[in-house]
Design a protein around this motif. Sequence first.
Motif, PDB file in Angstrom:
ATOM      1  N   LEU A   1      -2.296  -8.400  10.894  1.00  0.00           N
ATOM      2  CA  LEU A   1      -3.182  -7.243  11.007  1.00  0.00           C
ATOM      3  C   LEU A   1      -2.596  -6.029  10.278  1.00  0.00           C
ATOM      4  N   VAL A   2      -1.296  -5.792  10.439  1.00  0.00           N
ATOM      5  CA  VAL A   2      -0.658  -4.658   9.764  1.00  0.00           C
ATOM      6  C   VAL A   2      -0.670  -4.870   8.244  1.00  0.00           C
ATOM      7  N   ALA A   3      -0.378  -6.084   7.806  1.00  0.00           N
ATOM      8  CA  ALA A   3      -0.405  -6.379   6.364  1.00  0.00           C
ATOM      9  C   ALA A   3      -1.812  -6.162   5.804  1.00  0.00           C
ATOM     10  N   ALA A   4      -2.828  -6.604   6.547  1.00  0.00           N
ATOM     11  CA  ALA A   4      -4.211  -6.436   6.098  1.00  0.00           C
ATOM     12  C   ALA A   4      -4.616  -4.960   6.110  1.00  0.00           C
ATOM     13  N   LEU A   5      -4.191  -4.217   7.117  1.00  0.00           N
ATOM     14  CA  LEU A   5      -4.467  -2.773   7.164  1.00  0.00           C
ATOM     15  C   LEU A   5      -3.841  -2.076   5.967  1.00  0.00           C
ATOM     16  N   TRP A   6      -2.606  -2.413   5.671  1.00  0.00           N
ATOM     17  CA  TRP A   6      -1.888  -1.792   4.549  1.00  0.00           C
ATOM     18  C   TRP A   6      -2.603  -2.093   3.234  1.00  0.00           C
ATOM     19  N   ALA A   7      -2.877  -3.368   3.001  1.00  0.00           N
ATOM     20  CA  ALA A   7      -3.545  -3.755   1.753  1.00  0.00           C
ATOM     21  C   ALA A   7      -4.943  -3.152   1.675  1.00  0.00           C
TER      22      ALA A   7
ATOM     23  N   MET B   1       6.946  -2.408  -2.018  1.00  0.00           N
ATOM     24  CA  MET B   1       5.747  -1.613  -1.761  1.00  0.00           C
ATOM     25  C   MET B   1       6.106  -0.212  -1.260  1.00  0.00           C
ATOM     26  N   VAL B   2       7.089  -0.129  -0.379  1.00  0.00           N
ATOM     27  CA  VAL B   2       7.527   1.193   0.109  1.00  0.00           C
ATOM     28  C   VAL B   2       8.112   2.002  -1.042  1.00  0.00           C
ATOM     29  N   MET B   3       8.874   1.361  -1.914  1.00  0.00           N
ATOM     30  CA  MET B   3       9.460   2.078  -3.045  1.00  0.00           C
ATOM     31  C   MET B   3       8.375   2.575  -4.006  1.00  0.00           C
ATOM     32  N   CYS B   4       7.297   1.828  -4.152  1.00  0.00           N
ATOM     33  CA  CYS B   4       6.171   2.300  -4.957  1.00  0.00           C
ATOM     34  C   CYS B   4       5.617   3.595  -4.362  1.00  0.00           C
ATOM     35  N   THR B   5       5.457   3.614  -3.046  1.00  0.00           N
ATOM     36  CA  THR B   5       4.968   4.825  -2.375  1.00  0.00           C
ATOM     37  C   THR B   5       5.928   5.984  -2.575  1.00  0.00           C
ATOM     38  N   VAL B   6       7.203   5.750  -2.363  1.00  0.00           N
ATOM     39  CA  VAL B   6       8.204   6.809  -2.487  1.00  0.00           C
ATOM     40  C   VAL B   6       8.239   7.354  -3.917  1.00  0.00           C
ATOM     41  N   ALA B   7       8.262   6.453  -4.893  1.00  0.00           N
ATOM     42  CA  ALA B   7       8.325   6.899  -6.292  1.00  0.00           C
ATOM     43  C   ALA B   7       7.101   7.713  -6.671  1.00  0.00           C
TER      44      ALA B   7
ATOM     45  N   HIS C   1      -2.479  11.308  -0.107  1.00  0.00           N
ATOM     46  CA  HIS C   1      -1.391  11.742   0.786  1.00  0.00           C
ATOM     47  C   HIS C   1      -1.454  10.962   2.103  1.00  0.00           C
ATOM     48  N   VAL C   2      -2.648  10.885   2.680  1.00  0.00           N
ATOM     49  CA  VAL C   2      -2.812  10.120   3.923  1.00  0.00           C
ATOM     50  C   VAL C   2      -2.439   8.658   3.678  1.00  0.00           C
ATOM     51  N   GLU C   3      -2.871   8.108   2.564  1.00  0.00           N
ATOM     52  CA  GLU C   3      -2.550   6.722   2.229  1.00  0.00           C
ATOM     53  C   GLU C   3      -1.044   6.515   2.123  1.00  0.00           C
ATOM     54  N   ALA C   4      -0.334   7.487   1.551  1.00  0.00           N
ATOM     55  CA  ALA C   4       1.122   7.371   1.446  1.00  0.00           C
ATOM     56  C   ALA C   4       1.765   7.327   2.829  1.00  0.00           C
ATOM     57  N   MET C   5       1.263   8.143   3.758  1.00  0.00           N
ATOM     58  CA  MET C   5       1.802   8.141   5.113  1.00  0.00           C
ATOM     59  C   MET C   5       1.484   6.817   5.816  1.00  0.00           C
ATOM     60  N   VAL C   6       0.275   6.297   5.608  1.00  0.00           N
ATOM     61  CA  VAL C   6      -0.095   4.985   6.160  1.00  0.00           C
ATOM     62  C   VAL C   6       0.826   3.912   5.583  1.00  0.00           C
ATOM     63  N   SER C   7       1.090   3.983   4.281  1.00  0.00           N
ATOM     64  CA  SER C   7       1.968   3.003   3.641  1.00  0.00           C
ATOM     65  C   SER C   7       3.370   3.035   4.229  1.00  0.00           C
ATOM     66  N   LEU C   8       3.897   4.222   4.437  1.00  0.00           N
ATOM     67  CA  LEU C   8       5.239   4.317   5.018  1.00  0.00           C
ATOM     68  C   LEU C   8       5.259   3.770   6.443  1.00  0.00           C
ATOM     69  N   GLY C   9       4.230   4.100   7.213  1.00  0.00           N
ATOM     70  CA  GLY C   9       4.145   3.584   8.578  1.00  0.00           C
ATOM     71  C   GLY C   9       4.005   2.073   8.618  1.00  0.00           C
ATOM     72  N   CYS C  10       3.157   1.546   7.755  1.00  0.00           N
ATOM     73  CA  CYS C  10       2.977   0.092   7.694  1.00  0.00           C
ATOM     74  C   CYS C  10       4.251  -0.600   7.224  1.00  0.00           C
ATOM     75  N   GLY C  11       4.957   0.028   6.295  1.00  0.00           N
ATOM     76  CA  GLY C  11       6.214  -0.548   5.820  1.00  0.00           C
ATOM     77  C   GLY C  11       7.239  -0.663   6.939  1.00  0.00           C
ATOM     78  N   VAL C  12       7.356   0.394   7.743  1.00  0.00           N
ATOM     79  CA  VAL C  12       8.281   0.363   8.887  1.00  0.00           C
ATOM     80  C   VAL C  12       7.824  -0.705   9.886  1.00  0.00           C
ATOM     81  N   ALA C  13       6.527  -0.704  10.207  1.00  0.00           N
ATOM     82  CA  ALA C  13       6.004  -1.686  11.166  1.00  0.00           C
ATOM     83  C   ALA C  13       6.231  -3.110  10.675  1.00  0.00           C
ATOM     84  N   MET C  14       5.983  -3.349   9.394  1.00  0.00           N
ATOM     85  CA  MET C  14       6.184  -4.694   8.843  1.00  0.00           C
ATOM     86  C   MET C  14       7.661  -5.085   8.882  1.00  0.00           C
ATOM     87  N   GLY C  15       8.542  -4.136   8.627  1.00  0.00           N
ATOM     88  CA  GLY C  15       9.971  -4.434   8.712  1.00  0.00           C
ATOM     89  C   GLY C  15      10.379  -4.839  10.119  1.00  0.00           C
TER      90      GLY C  15
END
Length: 144
Positions: free
Chosen positions: A9-15, A87-93, A48-62
Amino acid sequence: MALAKVRLLVAALWAGSLWAVGYLVAPTLFATLSDRTLAGSIAGSMFHVEAMVSLGCGVAMGVLLWLATPAWTPKRRRTALLLIVAMVMCTVASHFGLQPMMAELRATGLVDEAVKSRFGMLHGISSSIYLVQSLLAGWLVWKQ
């Protein structure tokens, strides 16, 4: 079993959030609104919101990778971890590296041709990173 479903579910939300914002919302804003500055401002807020979602999903997936994959082989776990980190590094960069530079150029009004050219170059790089992240997201969902 339940954690495996949460992981999917988290992977699908992120994608899905990446694909919806980048390939549906942003293009629709620019196609619909006659004021490109307004469209860019709204798109920027959405990214910006998407970047925050990406970071949250990255932590959750980890965390879920750590807790919910006892039956996975080390190779499969390593592949998933590499996808998540990439994927997290893409967001950060993009969000913390390129976006501030683009905002600085946008603040000048983009009246100078050299500034417009630099902005276009940064936007192209950012779009390419977003495409890579979007493709990695598909792979991540596929690997669940």
